[in-house]
Design a protein around this motif. Structure first.
Motif, PDB file in Angstrom:
ATOM      1  N   ILE A 152       0.871  -1.187   0.000  1.00 45.93           N
ATOM      2  CA  ILE A 152       0.000   0.000   0.000  1.00 45.93           C
ATOM      3  C   ILE A 152       0.904   1.231   0.000  1.00 45.93           C
ATOM      4  CG2 ILE A 152      -1.773   1.299   1.253  1.00 45.93           C
ATOM      5  CD1 ILE A 152      -2.460  -1.428   2.686  1.00 45.93           C
ATOM      6  N   ALA A 157      -1.448  14.225  -3.282  1.00 48.28           N
ATOM      7  CA  ALA A 157      -2.084  14.632  -4.532  1.00 48.28           C
ATOM      8  C   ALA A 157      -1.125  15.372  -5.453  1.00 48.28           C
ATOM      9  CB  ALA A 157      -3.296  15.505  -4.224  1.00 48.28           C
ATOM     10  N   MET A 159       1.873  14.852  -6.410  1.00 49.40           N
ATOM     11  CA  MET A 159       3.020  14.168  -7.020  1.00 49.40           C
ATOM     12  C   MET A 159       3.096  14.436  -8.521  1.00 49.40           C
ATOM     13  SD  MET A 159       1.738  10.223  -7.168  1.00 49.40           S
ATOM     14  CE  MET A 159       0.013  10.144  -6.712  1.00 49.40           C
ATOM     15  N   VAL A 174      -2.386   2.189  -4.608  1.00 47.43           N
ATOM     16  CA  VAL A 174      -1.931   3.571  -4.426  1.00 47.43           C
ATOM     17  C   VAL A 174      -3.108   4.427  -4.006  1.00 47.43           C
ATOM     18  CG1 VAL A 174      -0.832   5.571  -5.522  1.00 47.43           C
ATOM     19  CG2 VAL A 174      -0.162   3.251  -6.208  1.00 47.43           C
ATOM     20  N   LEU A 175      -3.007   5.022  -2.826  1.00 48.02           N
ATOM     21  CA  LEU A 175      -4.062   5.905  -2.334  1.00 48.02           C
ATOM     22  C   LEU A 175      -3.491   7.309  -2.203  1.00 48.02           C
ATOM     23  CD1 LEU A 175      -5.443   3.626   0.559  1.00 48.02           C
ATOM     24  CD2 LEU A 175      -6.308   3.805  -1.785  1.00 48.02           C
ATOM     25  N   ALA A 176      -4.059   8.241  -2.929  1.00 46.20           N
ATOM     26  CA  ALA A 176      -3.630   9.644  -2.805  1.00 46.20           C
ATOM     27  C   ALA A 176      -4.464  10.283  -1.705  1.00 46.20           C
ATOM     28  CB  ALA A 176      -3.813  10.374  -4.130  1.00 46.20           C
ATOM     29  N   VAL A 177      -3.816  10.756  -0.670  1.00 47.60           N
ATOM     30  CA  VAL A 177      -4.515  11.332   0.484  1.00 47.60           C
ATOM     31  C   VAL A 177      -3.895  12.691   0.806  1.00 47.60           C
ATOM     32  CG1 VAL A 177      -5.096   9.049   1.420  1.00 47.60           C
ATOM     33  CG2 VAL A 177      -2.984  10.178   2.164  1.00 47.60           C
ATOM     34  N   PRO A 178      -4.611  13.528   1.554  1.00 43.21           N
ATOM     35  CA  PRO A 178      -4.018  14.812   1.946  1.00 43.21           C
ATOM     36  C   PRO A 178      -2.701  14.570   2.694  1.00 43.21           C
ATOM     37  CG  PRO A 178      -6.366  14.766   2.454  1.00 43.21           C
ATOM     38  CD  PRO A 178      -5.995  13.377   2.041  1.00 43.21           C
ATOM     39  N   ALA A 181      -2.408  13.795   6.363  1.00 44.49           N
ATOM     40  CA  ALA A 181      -3.103  12.586   6.824  1.00 44.49           C
ATOM     41  C   ALA A 181      -2.252  11.342   6.640  1.00 44.49           C
ATOM     42  CB  ALA A 181      -4.416  12.423   6.052  1.00 44.49           C
ATOM     43  N   LEU A 185      -2.559   7.849   8.912  1.00 42.67           N
ATOM     44  CA  LEU A 185      -3.151   6.716   8.183  1.00 42.67           C
ATOM     45  C   LEU A 185      -2.180   5.544   8.109  1.00 42.67           C
ATOM     46  CD1 LEU A 185      -5.160   8.105   5.136  1.00 42.67           C
ATOM     47  CD2 LEU A 185      -6.004   6.677   7.033  1.00 42.67           C
ATOM     48  N   ARG A 188      -2.461   3.727  11.286  1.00 42.88           N
ATOM     49  CA  ARG A 188      -3.749   3.025  11.380  1.00 42.88           C
ATOM     50  C   ARG A 188      -3.723   1.769  10.502  1.00 42.88           C
ATOM     51  NH1 ARG A 188      -9.360   4.610  12.743  1.00 42.88           N
ATOM     52  NH2 ARG A 188     -10.327   2.550  12.850  1.00 42.88           N
ATOM     53  N   ILE A 189      -3.219   1.907   9.297  1.00 44.28           N
ATOM     54  CA  ILE A 189      -3.171   0.765   8.384  1.00 44.28           C
ATOM     55  C   ILE A 189      -2.276  -0.337   8.959  1.00 44.28           C
ATOM     56  CG2 ILE A 189      -2.289   0.003   6.127  1.00 44.28           C
ATOM     57  CD1 ILE A 189      -3.319   2.703   5.005  1.00 44.28           C
TER      58      ILE A 189
ATOM     59  N   PRO B 381      -3.856   8.990  -9.477  1.00 48.80           N
ATOM     60  CA  PRO B 381      -4.865   8.392  -8.601  1.00 48.80           C
ATOM     61  C   PRO B 381      -5.784   9.468  -8.023  1.00 48.80           C
ATOM     62  CG  PRO B 381      -2.635   8.179  -7.666  1.00 48.80           C
ATOM     63  CD  PRO B 381      -2.483   8.797  -9.004  1.00 48.80           C
ATOM     64  N   GLU B 382      -7.038   9.130  -7.940  1.00 46.80           N
ATOM     65  CA  GLU B 382      -8.043  10.013  -7.336  1.00 46.80           C
ATOM     66  C   GLU B 382      -7.681  10.275  -5.863  1.00 46.80           C
ATOM     67  OE1 GLU B 382     -12.500   9.025  -5.596  1.00 46.80           O
ATOM     68  OE2 GLU B 382     -11.304   7.543  -6.653  1.00 46.80           O
ATOM     69  N   VAL B 383      -7.801  11.506  -5.446  1.00 45.04           N
ATOM     70  CA  VAL B 383      -7.499  11.835  -4.049  1.00 45.04           C
ATOM     71  C   VAL B 383      -8.695  11.474  -3.181  1.00 45.04           C
ATOM     72  CG1 VAL B 383      -6.884  13.677  -2.432  1.00 45.04           C
ATOM     73  CG2 VAL B 383      -5.967  13.696  -4.765  1.00 45.04           C
ATOM     74  N   ILE B 384      -8.442  10.720  -2.113  1.00 44.03           N
ATOM     75  CA  ILE B 384      -9.531  10.358  -1.219  1.00 44.03           C
ATOM     76  C   ILE B 384      -9.309  11.011   0.141  1.00 44.03           C
ATOM     77  CG2 ILE B 384     -10.023   8.185  -2.399  1.00 44.03           C
ATOM     78  CD1 ILE B 384      -8.483   6.742  -0.201  1.00 44.03           C
ATOM     79  N   GLY B 385     -10.398  11.186   0.887  1.00 45.81           N
ATOM     80  CA  GLY B 385     -10.332  11.857   2.188  1.00 45.81           C
ATOM     81  C   GLY B 385      -9.549  11.033   3.190  1.00 45.81           C
ATOM     82  N   PRO B 386      -9.150  11.649   4.298  1.00 40.48           N
ATOM     83  CA  PRO B 386      -8.365  10.922   5.277  1.00 40.48           C
ATOM     84  C   PRO B 386      -9.217  10.003   6.157  1.00 40.48           C
ATOM     85  CG  PRO B 386      -8.690  13.188   5.990  1.00 40.48           C
ATOM     86  CD  PRO B 386      -9.355  13.055   4.649  1.00 40.48           C
ATOM     87  N   TRP B 388     -10.992   7.109   7.849  1.00 40.91           N
ATOM     88  CA  TRP B 388     -10.616   5.698   7.875  1.00 40.91           C
ATOM     89  C   TRP B 388     -11.623   4.818   7.134  1.00 40.91           C
ATOM     90  CZ3 TRP B 388      -7.072   2.375   7.651  1.00 40.91           C
ATOM     91  CH2 TRP B 388      -7.326   1.019   7.926  1.00 40.91           C
ATOM     92  N   ARG B 394     -11.496   1.096   0.409  1.00 39.59           N
ATOM     93  CA  ARG B 394     -10.589   0.903  -0.729  1.00 39.59           C
ATOM     94  C   ARG B 394      -9.671  -0.297  -0.523  1.00 39.59           C
ATOM     95  NH1 ARG B 394     -10.524   5.528  -4.166  1.00 39.59           N
ATOM     96  NH2 ARG B 394      -8.728   4.622  -5.207  1.00 39.59           N
ATOM     97  N   LEU B 395      -9.233  -0.491   0.699  1.00 43.45           N
ATOM     98  CA  LEU B 395      -8.354  -1.643   0.961  1.00 43.45           C
ATOM     99  C   LEU B 395      -9.133  -2.954   0.804  1.00 43.45           C
ATOM    100  CD1 LEU B 395      -6.256  -0.362   4.018  1.00 43.45           C
ATOM    101  CD2 LEU B 395      -5.660  -0.315   1.579  1.00 43.45           C
ATOM    102  N   ILE B 400      -7.530  -6.560   0.657  1.00 41.23           N
ATOM    103  CA  ILE B 400      -6.626  -6.470   1.808  1.00 41.23           C
ATOM    104  C   ILE B 400      -7.486  -6.471   3.061  1.00 41.23           C
ATOM    105  CG2 ILE B 400      -5.003  -4.975   3.041  1.00 41.23           C
ATOM    106  CD1 ILE B 400      -3.952  -4.102   0.266  1.00 41.23           C
TER     107      ILE B 400
END
Lengths: 402, 402
Positions: A152, A157, A159, A174-178, A181, A185, A188-189, B381-386, B388, B394-395, B400
């Protein structure tokens, strides 16, 4: 078996070198005893140095970190032919360039990830998780793929577009996050999935417990070609590379093969510079506000104690280079035939800024290829007609006689 | 001096091997005696093989073509640590991959350009000119920069965005012109400026007289690690790489070091395939119409006689692979940790298509990094919120557990 060759004997606190821990599991949150709410202290790996075989440093050169297995943690993950990169002399710039763009994913990070993903395999984790928008994330994804582990990547955003394709290619999620965060995250993951973290989870930077050991091999390779240089200039974000290269030379001294370590110079973007501040203020590690810079690969708000150790123990310095200095060094390297990303040019920029004469060779570590930069893809040359007069005009403009 | 070590003794026509020419100047339009209006015959470089030092093939491995100086034309241009690339075993695919993305500009072309730019320096040309929208152009620009020569790159408008930046970086004059204007303009520029051409100027492909000699070093390196493989699968455009690798093994046989050459398999895009047609029809070289393909680096309308020689003399074959086969091979290589451009995956795609058992190792040459592909930069990749819950969803979607 490669795994059986490791002489790693345990983990040692950098906060208090008398504090030792077993080798497993890797202390991914640094030293639990010495870390405080404001400063996290990393650990490093200790080895049974008395048992290092004499022939280790007499091997022919070549790729593959397994050649250094006795002085690395156990390499449970397979390799991709990392390391063994060329050292290129540029007399016009007065330096040697250690060209780390010649690694499997075209950056130095492959040396770290061979080791860090091996740690994940060693603890039996189902996968790895990394917060990165660039070289580190792609390298982790490649080594995880090679090892049959899930990966993961928490990217941000902003990049560069080419890096988006790069991260995706190896099959990672691949997760694009703020940006702010990403570290929460990541923790947490790690907690929810049991995935092994291969980037930092602490307040000041401790990063992966084993990872920087991979960077020591840069020192071993330079030593085989040049002996001990007078000075090393290293692009510096969290300082894991800086520490690893310094530690490799320190081990060569300990083993009686070298008489001294080179002076190591950290080259941070002037937009931030937490290491320069920590060194100036006598702190183990600190944080700063970071202004705008295109050197995104080394744009760090926090430093780590590893880098402080490397600078202090080598009588080095923490230098700040601005984007204009890096851009000039980047251009000049490209005009010598070597195209690197902006951050990679921080080493040469730092050397030039210092204007110091050294009594021996100077090595700049160039970390990654030019393809990773912000703005790559924006240079689309205008299409011109096939008419000779038009072409001739363009050549004359470029001072080419025709 | 490196230049003094070359045992190159002259140029020999491939159209009639009894026809020999002096070593200088390089015959950039092929063999003048045997070429006709419809078929141009290339020349190759001949050597004083009896004087090859016995220790040449007992050197430790490493980068820098100068290590093979006796069997190369004089290396007047400085190097960038080209060659010495890793050979990576992928048991899951039943092949070894010769990873040419580990060169100074991240493709095999650096081996050719060290030699071809040396030829330009050898004739005292003020610069070099190349028609290319990718690896070849960037590599020429890098070696010209290193040698202090000017460089003109005739690119086409449809080049991938990242490649535009790549070509510009080394300080070359990059002119984007309509594709069918490139070869006429190349000839005109050569005539008007005295710049040395390092890409083709003839009807069927002859390319540079000396350039393919650089590719022989791939054979020398494979031989040092594996001996003679059973088969080689080579992405094929004009076939210079194919010829060079075959010739390297043929020289090893001639020198009494190897007993046979590997079978070499050309892997062309099915959208074109001039070599496959030439081989099928018993022609020295030919041309075809080319349909759409994303494998732009090997998308050729004309073939060259060099490739025909390599396939025939090695009992090889000319295979056609379509974009879907290349894309699958590209994905599978990336899932093993190696990200190449689409054209680079033609070798593995060809091996899979053949479904043949070989009595010995199989080597696929992977020519270049994934950064050069069309479409790189489109994966944002689409940006997603932080939150959980969002991340967890998504995981779970990606299988996963969390």
């Amino acid at each position: 078996m490669v795994n059986d060759q490791s002489l790693a004997s345990g983990q040692r606190s950098l906060g208090d070198p008398d504090l030792r821990y077993p080798l497993w599991p890797p202390l991914t949150s640094g030293c639990p005893a010495t870390s405080t709410d404001t400063t996290a202290y990393p650990v490093e790996v200790d080895y049974d140095y008395d048992r290092v075989p004499a022939e280790l440093f007499q091997q022919p050169p070549g790729p593959g970190l397994q050649r250094w297995a006795p002085l690395l943690p156990p390499l449970h993950a397979p390799g991709l032919g990392e390391g063994g990169t060329p050292l290129i002399e540029l007399p016009e710039h007065g330096v040697f360039v250690k060209d780390e763009s010649r690694n499997p994913t075209w950056s130095h990070k492959d040396r770290l990830n061979r080791v860090a993903v091996s740690a994940a395999a060693g603890v039996g984790a189902p996968g790895v998780v990394v917060a990165s928008s660039g070289n580190h994330g792609a390298s982790t994804a490649a080594y995880a793929a090679r090892a049959g582990l899930r990966c993961i990547v928490l990217a941000s955003a902003g990049m560069p577009p080419a890096v988006g394709s790069f991260l995706q290619s190896y099959g990672a999620v691949v997760l694009a996050v703020p940006s702010d965060a990403r570290w929460p995250l990541l923790r947490r993951i790690t907690a929810e999935t049991g995935f092994h973290p291969v980037s930092n989870v602490t307040t000041t930077h401790t990063g992966h417990a084993f990872g920087p050991e991979g960077y020591k091999t840069i020192a071993y390779e330079i030593f085989a070609e040049l002996g001990v240089p007078a000075a090393l200039f290293v692009p510096t974000g969290y300082g894991e590379l800086l520490f690893g290269v310094w530690k490799g030379f320190a081990e060569l001294v300990r083993l009686g093969l070298a008489r001294k370590v080179p002076r190591v110079f950290a080259c941070e973007p002037a937009a931030g510079g937490p290491l320069a501040r920590a060194v100036a203020e006598g702190l183990p590690a600190t944080s700063v506000d970071v202004g705008p810079t295109d050197a995104y690969a080394i744009n760090s708000a926090v430093s780590g104690y590893r880098a402080t150790v490397a600078v202090q123990e080598s009588a080095g310095r923490a230098l700040l280079v601005d984007d204009a200095e890096m851009a000039l060094a980047q251009r000049d390297l490209a005009r010598s035939g070597l195209w690197y990303e902006l951050s990679s040019a921080a080493g040469l920029a730092g050397f030039r800024q210092l204007r110091e004469e050294f009594d021996g060779p100077v090595v700049c570590v160039a970390t990654s290829s030019g393809f990773k930069d912000i703005g790559v893809g924006d240079h689309r040359p205008e299409v011109i007609g096939p008419d000779w007069a038009v072409v001739r005009h363009r050549l004359l403009e470029a001072d080419i006689r025709c």
